[in-house]
Scaffold this active site. Structure first.
Site, mmCIF file in Angstrom:
data_model
loop_
_atom_site.group_PDB
_atom_site.id
_atom_site.type_symbol
_atom_site.label_atom_id
_atom_site.label_comp_id
_atom_site.label_asym_id
_atom_site.label_seq_id
_atom_site.Cartn_x
_atom_site.Cartn_y
_atom_site.Cartn_z
ATOM 1 C CE LYS A 127 27.239 -23.619 -3.524
ATOM 2 N NZ LYS A 127 28.496 -23.672 -2.748
ATOM 3 C CB SER B 297 27.746 -21.309 2.951
ATOM 4 O OG SER B 297 28.969 -20.641 3.180
ATOM 5 C CG ASP B 298 30.235 -20.396 -3.368
ATOM 6 O OD1 ASP B 298 30.171 -21.600 -3.676
ATOM 7 O OD2 ASP B 298 31.006 -19.603 -3.933
ATOM 8 C CB THR B 299 34.323 -20.508 0.489
ATOM 9 O OG1 THR B 299 33.548 -20.598 1.685
ATOM 10 C CG2 THR B 299 35.685 -19.913 0.824
ATOM 11 C CB ALA C 270 28.384 -15.347 0.105
#
Length: 196
Positions: A56, A71-73, A108
């Site tokens: 991203k 960011s990634d969840t 992250a």
């Protein structure tokens, strides 16, 4: 360089991530990054969530005066990555798995600045009460689970399902405040709260 010489981009259209970054006092532009979010074969949750955040961040063309935050969840229960549900059956399966159990939320964050990328993963343990089928059905009908990893949003109606949380609440929402501020500062973009 001072932080004022940088343009900060948030590689997300998530209203939750925008609110959290605003909470830190940063001025930024939000641009969504359309990437393939499929999990690769034999990919473990930490590797997956790191890869998503980096992709991203790197999707946006970074100029020398631009810092990109990606960011990634992901929600992980019994080592299974629980993505966003496509229908009630998927949501029901996920929420039934979370019911009465402790699961992990991995978020992250990646900061890209030209060719340099830093990434960090924050893990939070979240425990749910035991959910009845009626509660799951009622919750699905609110529409809240439909765009959420693991089929729930802790900052919304589902907050009442959570009996305990160990770690970063803001990471579960989508952006760990402390770690984000530290990572941006490392790249020369300190929080406005730390300026003289």
């Amino acid at each position: 360089m001072s932080s004022q010489e940088f343009n900060l981009l948030l590689a997300s259209n998530s209203p939750r991530r925008k609110e959290l970054l605003e909470q830190l006092g940063f001025s930024f532009t939000a641009i969504g990054s359309d990437i393939d979010e499929s999990v690769k074969q034999h990919e473990d949750p930490i590797t997956y969530v790191k890869r998503m955040a980096i992709e991203k961040a790197q999707k946006q063309n970074t100029k020398s005066n631009t810092i990109v935050l990606g960011s990634d969840t992901c929600v992980v229960c019994h080592n299974h990555i629980l993505g966003k549900p496509t229908d009630f059956n998927e949501a029901n399966a996920m929420l039934s798995m979370l019911s009465g159990n402790t699961h992990q939320v991995l978020t992250a964050i990646a900061v890209a600045q030209q060719d340099e990328v830093s990434v960090e993963v924050v893990t939070t343990n979240v425990t749910f009460k035991t959910l009845s089928q009626q509660e799951i059905m009622n919750y699905w009908q609110t529409d809240e689970p439909k765009d959420k990893a693991g089929s729930y949003g802790i900052q919304g109606i589902a907050g009442q399902f959570v009996t305990s949380i160990e770690g970063s609440y803001s990471a579960v929402v989508g952006l760990p405040l402390y770690e984000t501020a530290q990572l941006l500062a490392k790249h020369g973009c300190p929080s406005p709260m730390t300026k003289n």
